[in-house]
Structure formats: structure tokens, C-alpha cells
Design an enzyme around this catalytic site. Structure first.
Site, PDB file in Angstrom:
ATOM      1  N   TYR A   1       0.836  -1.208   0.000  1.00  0.00           N
ATOM      2  CA  TYR A   1       0.000   0.000   0.000  1.00  0.00           C
ATOM      3  C   TYR A   1       0.870   1.257   0.000  1.00  0.00           C
ATOM      4  O   TYR A   1       0.585   2.224  -0.707  1.00  0.00           O
ATOM      5  CB  TYR A   1      -0.931   0.000   1.221  1.00  0.00           C
ATOM      6  CG  TYR A   1      -1.857   1.185   1.228  1.00  0.00           C
ATOM      7  CD1 TYR A   1      -2.943   1.242   0.362  1.00  0.00           C
ATOM      8  CD2 TYR A   1      -1.614   2.284   2.052  1.00  0.00           C
ATOM      9  CE1 TYR A   1      -3.771   2.350   0.326  1.00  0.00           C
ATOM     10  CE2 TYR A   1      -2.434   3.395   2.027  1.00  0.00           C
ATOM     11  CZ  TYR A   1      -3.512   3.426   1.157  1.00  0.00           C
ATOM     12  OH  TYR A   1      -4.325   4.526   1.101  1.00  0.00           O
TER      13      TYR A   1
ATOM     14  N   SER B   1      -3.498  14.108   7.387  1.00  0.00           N
ATOM     15  CA  SER B   1      -4.468  13.623   6.402  1.00  0.00           C
ATOM     16  C   SER B   1      -5.865  13.462   6.994  1.00  0.00           C
ATOM     17  O   SER B   1      -6.013  13.069   8.157  1.00  0.00           O
ATOM     18  CB  SER B   1      -3.990  12.267   5.875  1.00  0.00           C
ATOM     19  OG  SER B   1      -5.037  11.601   5.203  1.00  0.00           O
TER      20      SER B   1
ATOM     21  N   TYR C   1      -9.655  15.694   2.389  1.00  0.00           N
ATOM     22  CA  TYR C   1     -10.355  15.003   1.326  1.00  0.00           C
ATOM     23  C   TYR C   1     -11.762  15.549   1.435  1.00  0.00           C
ATOM     24  O   TYR C   1     -12.409  15.400   2.467  1.00  0.00           O
ATOM     25  CB  TYR C   1     -10.318  13.488   1.526  1.00  0.00           C
ATOM     26  CG  TYR C   1      -9.035  12.842   1.054  1.00  0.00           C
ATOM     27  CD1 TYR C   1      -8.492  13.173  -0.182  1.00  0.00           C
ATOM     28  CD2 TYR C   1      -8.379  11.893   1.825  1.00  0.00           C
ATOM     29  CE1 TYR C   1      -7.318  12.577  -0.628  1.00  0.00           C
ATOM     30  CE2 TYR C   1      -7.218  11.294   1.390  1.00  0.00           C
ATOM     31  CZ  TYR C   1      -6.690  11.642   0.159  1.00  0.00           C
ATOM     32  OH  TYR C   1      -5.538  11.053  -0.271  1.00  0.00           O
TER      33      TYR C   1
ATOM     34  N   THR D   1      -6.896  18.175  -1.250  1.00  0.00           N
ATOM     35  CA  THR D   1      -6.395  17.239  -2.258  1.00  0.00           C
ATOM     36  C   THR D   1      -7.492  16.960  -3.283  1.00  0.00           C
ATOM     37  O   THR D   1      -8.574  16.499  -2.936  1.00  0.00           O
ATOM     38  CB  THR D   1      -5.933  15.935  -1.584  1.00  0.00           C
ATOM     39  OG1 THR D   1      -4.897  16.273  -0.661  1.00  0.00           O
ATOM     40  CG2 THR D   1      -5.387  14.938  -2.597  1.00  0.00           C
TER      41      THR D   1
ATOM     42  N   LYS E   1      -3.923  20.695  -3.773  1.00  0.00           N
ATOM     43  CA  LYS E   1      -2.905  19.662  -4.004  1.00  0.00           C
ATOM     44  C   LYS E   1      -3.348  18.733  -5.133  1.00  0.00           C
ATOM     45  O   LYS E   1      -4.498  18.304  -5.164  1.00  0.00           O
ATOM     46  CB  LYS E   1      -2.703  18.855  -2.724  1.00  0.00           C
ATOM     47  CG  LYS E   1      -1.725  17.693  -2.840  1.00  0.00           C
ATOM     48  CD  LYS E   1      -1.412  17.110  -1.469  1.00  0.00           C
ATOM     49  CE  LYS E   1      -0.440  15.947  -1.508  1.00  0.00           C
ATOM     50  NZ  LYS E   1      -1.057  14.677  -1.849  1.00  0.00           N
TER      51      LYS E   1
ATOM     52  N   HIS F   1       0.468  12.683  -6.635  1.00  0.00           N
ATOM     53  CA  HIS F   1       0.146  11.783  -5.523  1.00  0.00           C
ATOM     54  C   HIS F   1       1.167  10.636  -5.448  1.00  0.00           C
ATOM     55  O   HIS F   1       0.836   9.503  -5.129  1.00  0.00           O
ATOM     56  CB  HIS F   1      -1.265  11.219  -5.717  1.00  0.00           C
ATOM     57  CG  HIS F   1      -2.025  10.982  -4.436  1.00  0.00           C
ATOM     58  ND1 HIS F   1      -2.965  11.844  -3.947  1.00  0.00           N
ATOM     59  CD2 HIS F   1      -1.986   9.965  -3.545  1.00  0.00           C
ATOM     60  CE1 HIS F   1      -3.482  11.361  -2.824  1.00  0.00           C
ATOM     61  NE2 HIS F   1      -2.897  10.220  -2.552  1.00  0.00           N
TER      62      HIS F   1
ATOM     63  N   ARG G   1       0.401   7.524  -7.568  1.00  0.00           N
ATOM     64  CA  ARG G   1      -0.577   6.571  -7.040  1.00  0.00           C
ATOM     65  C   ARG G   1      -1.961   6.721  -7.659  1.00  0.00           C
ATOM     66  O   ARG G   1      -2.853   5.954  -7.346  1.00  0.00           O
ATOM     67  CB  ARG G   1      -0.698   6.757  -5.513  1.00  0.00           C
ATOM     68  CG  ARG G   1       0.600   6.526  -4.790  1.00  0.00           C
ATOM     69  CD  ARG G   1       0.558   7.087  -3.376  1.00  0.00           C
ATOM     70  NE  ARG G   1      -0.284   6.355  -2.455  1.00  0.00           N
ATOM     71  CZ  ARG G   1       0.035   5.235  -1.851  1.00  0.00           C
ATOM     72  NH1 ARG G   1       1.207   4.675  -2.106  1.00  0.00           N
ATOM     73  NH2 ARG G   1      -0.785   4.648  -1.006  1.00  0.00           N
TER      74      ARG G   1
ATOM     75  N   VAL H   1      10.534  12.992  -4.531  1.00  0.00           N
ATOM     76  CA  VAL H   1      11.676  13.600  -3.838  1.00  0.00           C
ATOM     77  C   VAL H   1      12.306  12.558  -2.892  1.00  0.00           C
ATOM     78  O   VAL H   1      11.609  11.978  -2.063  1.00  0.00           O
ATOM     79  CB  VAL H   1      11.240  14.829  -3.007  1.00  0.00           C
ATOM     80  CG1 VAL H   1      12.409  15.371  -2.192  1.00  0.00           C
ATOM     81  CG2 VAL H   1      10.654  15.905  -3.907  1.00  0.00           C
TER      82      VAL H   1
ATOM     83  N   ARG I   1       6.877   8.966   1.009  1.00  0.00           N
ATOM     84  CA  ARG I   1       7.221   7.608   1.451  1.00  0.00           C
ATOM     85  C   ARG I   1       8.472   7.478   2.350  1.00  0.00           C
ATOM     86  O   ARG I   1       8.439   6.677   3.286  1.00  0.00           O
ATOM     87  CB  ARG I   1       7.379   6.695   0.233  1.00  0.00           C
ATOM     88  CG  ARG I   1       6.059   6.486  -0.534  1.00  0.00           C
ATOM     89  CD  ARG I   1       6.305   5.595  -1.733  1.00  0.00           C
ATOM     90  NE  ARG I   1       5.154   5.376  -2.580  1.00  0.00           N
ATOM     91  CZ  ARG I   1       4.807   6.170  -3.607  1.00  0.00           C
ATOM     92  NH1 ARG I   1       5.507   7.251  -3.894  1.00  0.00           N
ATOM     93  NH2 ARG I   1       3.769   5.865  -4.349  1.00  0.00           N
TER      94      ARG I   1
HETATM   95  C1  FNR Z   1      -0.246   9.298   0.349  1.00  0.00           C
HETATM   96  N1  FNR Z   1      -0.633  10.542  -0.156  1.00  0.00           N
HETATM   97  C2  FNR Z   1      -1.735  11.179   0.376  1.00  0.00           C
HETATM   98  N2  FNR Z   1      -2.068  12.424  -0.042  1.00  0.00           N
HETATM   99  C3  FNR Z   1      -3.112  13.085   0.493  1.00  0.00           C
HETATM  100  O1  FNR Z   1      -3.383  14.204   0.092  1.00  0.00           O
HETATM  101  N3  FNR Z   1      -3.844  12.499   1.506  1.00  0.00           N
HETATM  102  C4  FNR Z   1      -3.566  11.252   1.983  1.00  0.00           C
HETATM  103  O2  FNR Z   1      -4.221  10.756   2.874  1.00  0.00           O
HETATM  104  C5  FNR Z   1      -2.493  10.546   1.385  1.00  0.00           C
HETATM  105  N4  FNR Z   1      -2.169   9.306   1.812  1.00  0.00           N
HETATM  106  C6  FNR Z   1      -1.040   8.675   1.333  1.00  0.00           C
HETATM  107  C7  FNR Z   1      -0.676   7.441   1.849  1.00  0.00           C
HETATM  108  C8  FNR Z   1       0.491   6.831   1.430  1.00  0.00           C
HETATM  109  C9  FNR Z   1       0.893   5.522   2.015  1.00  0.00           C
HETATM  110  C10 FNR Z   1       1.317   7.476   0.469  1.00  0.00           C
HETATM  111  C11 FNR Z   1       2.631   6.873   0.026  1.00  0.00           C
HETATM  112  C12 FNR Z   1       0.946   8.693  -0.058  1.00  0.00           C
HETATM  113  C13 FNR Z   1       0.189  11.236  -1.173  1.00  0.00           C
HETATM  114  C14 FNR Z   1       1.266  12.081  -0.503  1.00  0.00           C
HETATM  115  O3  FNR Z   1       0.721  13.180   0.158  1.00  0.00           O
HETATM  116  C15 FNR Z   1       2.277  12.637  -1.528  1.00  0.00           C
HETATM  117  O4  FNR Z   1       1.596  13.301  -2.561  1.00  0.00           O
HETATM  118  C16 FNR Z   1       3.163  11.563  -2.142  1.00  0.00           C
HETATM  119  O5  FNR Z   1       3.482  10.555  -1.199  1.00  0.00           O
HETATM  120  C17 FNR Z   1       4.446  12.202  -2.635  1.00  0.00           C
HETATM  121  O6  FNR Z   1       5.223  11.300  -3.303  1.00  0.00           O
HETATM  122  P1  FNR Z   1       6.481  10.522  -2.645  1.00  0.00           P
HETATM  123  O7  FNR Z   1       7.304  11.520  -1.864  1.00  0.00           O
HETATM  124  O8  FNR Z   1       5.913   9.431  -1.787  1.00  0.00           O
HETATM  125  O9  FNR Z   1       7.152  10.003  -3.859  1.00  0.00           O
END
Ligand code: FNR
Length: 380
Positions: free
Chosen positions: A37, A119, A143, A169, A251, A275, A278, A309, A330
């Protein structure tokens, strides 16, 4: 210096300072569901890869014989002074990787003065995370629920708990096709994880026939339904403005026309983001979207950046291409999986030190000094 000096006494760092090694470490620590995940992306993974490949196409061009002995990473975002151009991206359901979850992250971020963006899908309540964050800077990520009462209630609670900016977001009005999760039939929300905020919310509870304690399945389904479906429009931003007294950041912006619309709507900031790869498989690398957007609206609102990043050099490249600051996702989640607060702190301190060293060695004293002439684009 701290790590090398400790090494003299045969003390090794608690975990790797290398982002790729951190990911393999987390793979060994976590069950395949939670690991998939966090690490996974949409569809073929093309956008996750593109995010990294885009960073590789830009190279820093170091300058020599310039005094960069004293560096200062501090910057101002949304009128707020930050110690460095780095924020913690909103990451939901942190309880799937460590029991201390968002509270551990909040303590680590606050200790370093870096803003944590909480979040909506948090596994810990808005108020508990605020208590853990203490005097630390904190923003709230929304959200956008399709129930105005719930939306207003979340915003009220976030404001009362000291979150200063609202990050909305836009790219996740439904979850993407994510094969890693599909193949394991793993979705944290349906398992009741990441429901702390709505479950504790009075407006959410008021909309249920039975309490979440009596009928958890019903509550979970209502919560998933609340955040699914795209009935929003640019005009509806007025609703958020009415219910949020503070700066608003959108975002998930990737198209220059959307960035312009945000600026026209009087929005204070955007996060150029896909994101972390994702959501839309095959989407443009976030770094490829950045320069055009920064050029178009950088003088009208604060342009932030995320997705891919991993290193200090990446932070500097995004800034040279027009970002005021970056969000990191991450890597610190892997630190959290390793050892909670200490793990998040280690990952954040590592990228801060890397950013500062790389900035200096490239011949600059401040991130603000980085312009396009600090970079070269390599084409193969
Ligand atoms: C996320 N991201 C995310 N974004 C958001 O706006 N609300 C959220 O709840 C979540 N949840 C979430 C869970 C997990 C496990 C991941 C990996 C990512 C996206 C996050 O804010 C961000 O945009 C990305 O993770 C940035 O990319 P990198 O740094 O993971 O490559």
C-alpha cells in the site's frame, strides 16, 4: 559529523541514510499488504518511475570558489517562516506501519520545526495529533467530503486544534487502479483503519442510524462513500473559503490551466503533485509539470511540489525549477515503520543534512539563490 563521530566509538546510525535501502528495510519489516500500500503506485507503475526519471534528467551544475560556508535553509511559505523548504506530505492510515502512527510523526516533525500535514484519512484524531505536535507547525489536509455538514465540522475542528493552513487534495475523489493492493485484496479503510477522524466527528456520527461502535461496517461504508465521487467544481471553492479562515492550498495540480484557475480564484498555494504516482497511471512526471506551472503562476501564489523527492539534490532541483518548498512522502513512512518517532526523525534529519551539504557544495548559501542556471537538462 554526528554519524562519523559516533562511528569512532563503533556506533552505527540506527538505520540507513539511503532512500532505496530504507525501502528494502521497510519491505522486510512490514506485512506485504501495508508495504504494498505504501510503496505501490497506480497501474503499471509508469508514473512512479517517471517521477524518478524526471529527477535524473536534471543535473546540478556546481559553482566553485564562492563562499558557501554558512548555509541557511530557512524560507517563507504562506507567510510562515520555516527552517527548511521541506514539509511532511499528508499520509493517511499510518497505523498500518506503526502503532504510534500520526502522533509519532507529529512529534518528530515538531522537534525539527517542519510542518506536518495531517491527512483526513488519519488513523489518529485531529485533536490527538495536535496535542502530539504541541508548538509545532501543522496544516490540515482535506479530502473534500460530499456532505457539507461533515466538511464544515472537520474544518472547524482542525482550526480549533491549531492547524494553520488547509491543503485540499483534488486528485483522489476515488481510488485509482492499484494492482499491488488489488492482488492482495488490501484496502486499509475497508478494514476500519484510517477512520479515526470521521468516526470521532460529531457531524459524521449524526448522519448514522447506529453508532460506529454498534455497527462498524455501516460506518466504514458511509465513510468510504463520503469521499468517493466528483461532484465538486471550481465554484465550490467558495464554500471552503467561507468555512476556513486561513490560507488554502490545492494539491494535485498538474496542468498549467488548472494552476491559473487556482490563482484566479485567489487560492494562496498549490502543490504540483501526482500523488506519488498513485492515481493516474501514465501521468506526466510531477517534476516535468513543475517549470511551466511555476512560470505561469509563481508570482501569484506559492508553488509547492511533491512526488519522487528522495534526496537533498532532488529538493534543490525542484526549487531551482520554481518550487518554494517540497513535500516528502514515502521515505519518512519507512522510518516510521522502523522505529516510530525516532525513525521519522532520522529520515528527516538525513534529508535536511543532505540538502544543506549539497546546496553548499553546489556553491549556494540559500535555496532562494537557486535559479535555472543552477541546473542543466540532459537528454539521452
Ligand atoms: C499518500 N498521499 C496522500 N495524499 C493526500 O493528500 N492524503 C492522503 O491521505 C495521502 N495518503 C497517502 C498514503 C500513502 C501511504 C502514500 C505513500 C501517499 C500522497 C502524498 O501526500 C504525496 O503526494 C506523495 O506521497 C508524494 O510522493 P512521494 O514523496 O511518496 O514520492
Amino acid at each position: 559529523n554526528e554519524i562519523y563521530l559516533q562511528g569512532l566509538g563503533d556506533v552505527r546510525p540506527p538505520m540507513s541514510t539511503d532512500p532505496t535501502t530504507l525501502e528494502s528495510m521497510a519491505k522486510g519489516l512490514l506485512d506485504s499488504g501495508p508495504f504494498g500500500y505504501v510503496a505501490g503506485g497506480a497501474g503499471s507503475g509508469a508514473t512512479v518511475r517517471a517521477n524518478r526519471e524526471a529527477f535524473d534528467r536534471w543535473r546540478l551544475v556546481p559553482r566553485m570558489l564562492r563562499d558557501a560556508t554558512d548555509r541557511d535553509l530557512s524560507t517563507t511559505v504562506l507567510g510562515q517562516q520555516l527552517p527548511a523548504p521541506i514539509l511532511l506530505a499528508p499520509v493517511g492510515v499510518q497505523a498500518i506501519v506503526h502503532p504510534d502512527a500520526e502522533s509519532a510523526t507529529a512529534r518528530a516533525a515538531a522537534g525539527l520545526g517542519l510542518p506536518m500535514i495531517l491527512s483526513t484519512a488519519s488513523s489518529t484524531s485531529i485533536e490527538e495529533v495536535a496535542a502530539a505536535s504541541g508548538e509545532g507547525p501543522r496544516w490540515y489536509q482535506l479530502y473534500w467530503p460530499n456532505d457539507d455538514e461533515v466538511c464544515a465540522s472537520l474544518l472547524r475542528r482542525a482550526k480549533a486544534a491549531g492547524y494553520t493552513a488547509l491543503v485540499v487534495t483534488l486528485d483522489t475523489w476515488t481510488l485509482a487502479w492499484r494492482p499491488t493492493d488489488l492482488d492482495q485484496a488490501y484496502l486499509p479503510f475497508l478494514r476500519g483503519i484510517g477512520t479515526a477522524i470521521p468516526f470521532s466527528d460529531p457531524a459524521f456520527r449524526a448522519g448514522l442510524e447506529k453508532t460506529p461502535e454498534e455497527d462498524p461496517q455501516m460506518a466504514i461504508l458511509r465513510w468510504v462513500g463520503l469521499f468517493t465521487g466528483q461532484d465538486k467544481s471550481w465554484d465550490r471553492l467558495a464554500f471552503l473559503r467561507e468555512h476556513w479562515d486561513g490560507p488554502i492550498v490545492l494539491k494535485g495540480i498538474q496542468h498549467v490551466d488548472d494552476a491559473r484557475r487556482a490563482a484566479d480564484a485567489g487560492i494562496e498555494g498549490i502543490v504540483v503533485s501526482n500523488h506519488g504516482g498513485r492515481q493516474v497511471d501514465g501521468a506526466i512526471a510531477s517534476l516535468d509539470a513543475l517549470p511551466g506551472i511555476a512560470e505561469a503562476v509563481g508570482d501569484r501564489l506559492d508553488v509547492l511540489f511533491d512526488s519522487g523527492v528522495r534526496t537533498g539534490a532532488d529538493v534543490l532541483k525542484a526549487i531551482a525549477l520554481g518550487a518554494k518548498a517540497v513535500l516528502l512522502g514515502r521515505p519518512w513512512v519507512y522510518g516510521l515503520a522502523h522505529s516510530g518517532e525516532a525513525g521519522v526523525r532520522h529520515v528527516l534529519r538525513s534529508i535536511l543534512a543532505d540538502t544543506e551539504l549539497t546546496l553548499g557544495l553546489a556553491g549556494h548559501r540559500t535555496p532562494g539563490a537557486l535559479g535555472r542556471d543552477a541546473l542543466a537538462e540532459v537528454t539521452r
